[in-house]
Structures are given as C-alpha cells and as structure tokens.
Design a protein around this motif. Structure first.
Motif, PDB file in Angstrom:
ATOM      1  N   VAL A 187       0.859  -1.181   0.000  1.00 51.09           N
ATOM      2  CA  VAL A 187       0.000   0.000   0.000  1.00 51.09           C
ATOM      3  C   VAL A 187       0.897   1.233   0.000  1.00 51.09           C
ATOM      4  N   CYS A 188       0.738   2.072  -1.003  1.00 51.71           N
ATOM      5  CA  CYS A 188       1.488   3.317  -1.080  1.00 51.71           C
ATOM      6  C   CYS A 188       0.911   4.290  -0.060  1.00 51.71           C
ATOM      7  N   ARG A 189       1.795   4.858   0.745  1.00 55.19           N
ATOM      8  CA  ARG A 189       1.379   5.843   1.740  1.00 55.19           C
ATOM      9  C   ARG A 189       2.486   6.872   1.878  1.00 55.19           C
ATOM     10  N   ASP A 190       2.511   7.835   0.961  1.00 58.29           N
ATOM     11  CA  ASP A 190       3.575   8.831   1.033  1.00 58.29           C
ATOM     12  C   ASP A 190       3.034  10.201   0.685  1.00 58.29           C
ATOM     13  N   CYS A 191       3.497  10.774  -0.395  1.00 60.55           N
ATOM     14  CA  CYS A 191       3.201  12.176  -0.686  1.00 60.55           C
ATOM     15  C   CYS A 191       1.742  12.421  -1.073  1.00 60.55           C
ATOM     16  N   CYS A 192       1.110  11.483  -1.747  1.00 61.68           N
ATOM     17  CA  CYS A 192      -0.282  11.651  -2.181  1.00 61.68           C
ATOM     18  C   CYS A 192      -1.167  10.545  -1.608  1.00 61.68           C
ATOM     19  N   CYS A 193      -0.766   9.312  -1.856  1.00 62.71           N
ATOM     20  CA  CYS A 193      -1.551   8.177  -1.366  1.00 62.71           C
ATOM     21  C   CYS A 193      -1.587   8.203   0.167  1.00 62.71           C
ATOM     22  N   GLY A 194      -2.768   7.992   0.707  1.00 65.37           N
ATOM     23  CA  GLY A 194      -2.884   7.932   2.155  1.00 65.37           C
ATOM     24  C   GLY A 194      -2.834   9.270   2.852  1.00 65.37           C
ATOM     25  N   THR A 195      -3.010  10.350   2.098  1.00 63.02           N
ATOM     26  CA  THR A 195      -2.949  11.689   2.696  1.00 63.02           C
ATOM     27  C   THR A 195      -4.251  12.435   2.430  1.00 63.02           C
TER      28      THR A 195
ATOM     29  N   LEU B  80       5.287   5.264  -4.806  1.00 60.65           N
ATOM     30  CA  LEU B  80       5.460   4.307  -5.895  1.00 60.65           C
ATOM     31  C   LEU B  80       5.464   4.994  -7.264  1.00 60.65           C
ATOM     32  N   ASP B  81       5.519   6.319  -7.268  1.00 57.42           N
ATOM     33  CA  ASP B  81       5.688   7.119  -8.492  1.00 57.42           C
ATOM     34  C   ASP B  81       4.509   7.087  -9.450  1.00 57.42           C
ATOM     35  N   VAL B  82       3.322   6.909  -8.956  1.00 61.79           N
ATOM     36  CA  VAL B  82       2.114   7.050  -9.782  1.00 61.79           C
ATOM     37  C   VAL B  82       1.098   7.889  -9.003  1.00 61.79           C
ATOM     38  N   CYS B  83       1.549   9.056  -8.593  1.00 59.30           N
ATOM     39  CA  CYS B  83       0.750   9.939  -7.736  1.00 59.30           C
ATOM     40  C   CYS B  83      -0.586  10.318  -8.366  1.00 59.30           C
ATOM     41  N   ASP B  84      -0.647  10.375  -9.689  1.00 61.98           N
ATOM     42  CA  ASP B  84      -1.902  10.723 -10.342  1.00 61.98           C
ATOM     43  C   ASP B  84      -2.932   9.591 -10.223  1.00 61.98           C
TER      44      ASP B  84
ATOM     45  N   THR C  81      -0.597   0.280 -15.431  1.00 62.58           N
ATOM     46  CA  THR C  81       0.743  -0.173 -15.792  1.00 62.58           C
ATOM     47  C   THR C  81       1.729   0.541 -14.892  1.00 62.58           C
ATOM     48  N   PRO C  82       2.564  -0.223 -14.197  1.00 59.03           N
ATOM     49  CA  PRO C  82       3.512   0.428 -13.272  1.00 59.03           C
ATOM     50  C   PRO C  82       4.536   1.257 -14.036  1.00 59.03           C
ATOM     51  N   PRO C  83       5.050   2.269 -13.372  1.00 54.21           N
ATOM     52  CA  PRO C  83       6.075   3.093 -14.025  1.00 54.21           C
ATOM     53  C   PRO C  83       7.363   2.294 -14.185  1.00 54.21           C
ATOM     54  N   ARG C  84       8.089   2.617 -15.215  1.00 54.47           N
ATOM     55  CA  ARG C  84       9.401   1.985 -15.415  1.00 54.47           C
ATOM     56  C   ARG C  84      10.432   2.889 -14.740  1.00 54.47           C
ATOM     57  N   ARG C  85      11.243   2.271 -13.949  1.00 54.96           N
ATOM     58  CA  ARG C  85      12.304   3.027 -13.295  1.00 54.96           C
ATOM     59  C   ARG C  85      13.526   3.026 -14.200  1.00 54.96           C
ATOM     60  N   THR C  86      14.196   4.146 -14.254  1.00 55.46           N
ATOM     61  CA  THR C  86      15.412   4.235 -15.044  1.00 55.46           C
ATOM     62  C   THR C  86      16.608   3.986 -14.131  1.00 55.46           C
ATOM     63  N   VAL C  87      17.712   3.622 -14.719  1.00 59.05           N
ATOM     64  CA  VAL C  87      18.928   3.383 -13.947  1.00 59.05           C
ATOM     65  C   VAL C  87      19.287   4.647 -13.222  1.00 59.05           C
ATOM     66  N   GLY C  88      19.574   4.497 -11.921  1.00 59.85           N
ATOM     67  CA  GLY C  88      19.963   5.649 -11.124  1.00 59.85           C
ATOM     68  C   GLY C  88      18.812   6.327 -10.420  1.00 59.85           C
TER      69      GLY C  88
END
Length: 132
Positions: free
Chosen positions: A26-34, A61-65, A124-131
């Motif tokens: 469960v995402c609970r950070d900047c948007c989710c759960g707030t 989890l980088d899908v705040c929208d 569809t989950p976001p793709r993380r880039t190297v780094g």
C-alpha cells in the motif's frame, strides 16, 4: 532446531507452515494515504487490508496521479504459475478494497481470476530508469 525450507510442487514452504500467501503493498507517502485524496478513510483501508492479508506500507510508488495505489503481489504458488504483481490505482472506495481482499483470500494473481471490477483500477507500473 529451526525448520528447514522445503520445495513442494514449486511452492516454498517451511515444514509445518502454510505456503507463502499473496502480499499487498500500500502506497502511503506524498499523495496516497494523505488528505490530498479526500473522502477516503486511509487508516480504515489499511486496517481492513491488514486484517485479512499481509500488508507492507511503501513510500511513493511514483504514480501519484493514480492515488491510492495498491500492488497485489502473487503468492509463491502464483509466482510459480507465472503471475506478476498487479498494480491498482484510484482505490478510493471501500467496495474496491473489499474486492481486493476477496481476490487475495481466493489466491490472488496466478491462482484466482481477478474480479472484472478490478480491471477498472488496473494500471501499468512506471518503469524506473537506472539511477532512480
């Protein structure tokens, strides 16, 4: 003496223990759960999930929208059947939370078919880039 892991039909279990179940992130950070997502009892949602399934709380989890985001991870048996994690977004309704609980209790990804209603939440989950 600690119990040794064994392999049974591709499912890792500990002797005398149940197979590893589905888990929910469960995402609970900047948007989710707030309060940014209004009209949702975030604590009640998390508590309901925890009452039925193993839950891990994650940072963003980088899908705040798509807040609130929930990821259903397959059980060991589901992974053995080829299942991948299922990402669900906009899970802002108690009925959707109940649909997730019901699906996970039935076996979740790779074991039980996902209820059609949850197709509305799939993303569809976001793709993380190297780094990153």
């Amino acid at each position: 003496m600690p119990k040794k892991p064994t392999k049974t039909t591709g499912i890792e279990v500990r002797q005398g223990a149940e197979p590893v179940p589905c888990r929910v992130v469960v995402c609970r950070d900047c948007c989710c759960g707030t309060p940014k997502v209004t009209g949702v009892d975030h604590a009640a949602q998390t508590a309901r999930l925890r009452a039925e399934v193993p839950v891990r709380i994650s940072d963003c989890l980088d899908v705040c929208d798509q807040a609130n985001v929930i990821v259903v991870q397959p059980s060991a048996a589901g992974r053995a059947a080829g299942a991948r994690p299922v990402w669900l977004g906009l899970v802002n309704d108690p009925d959707a939370t109940e649909d997730i609980v019901t699906w996970v209790r039935a076996g979740g990804p790779g074991i039980a078919p996902m209820p059609d209603i949850l197709d509305l939440y799939a993303l569809t989950p976001p793709r993380r880039t190297v780094g990153s």
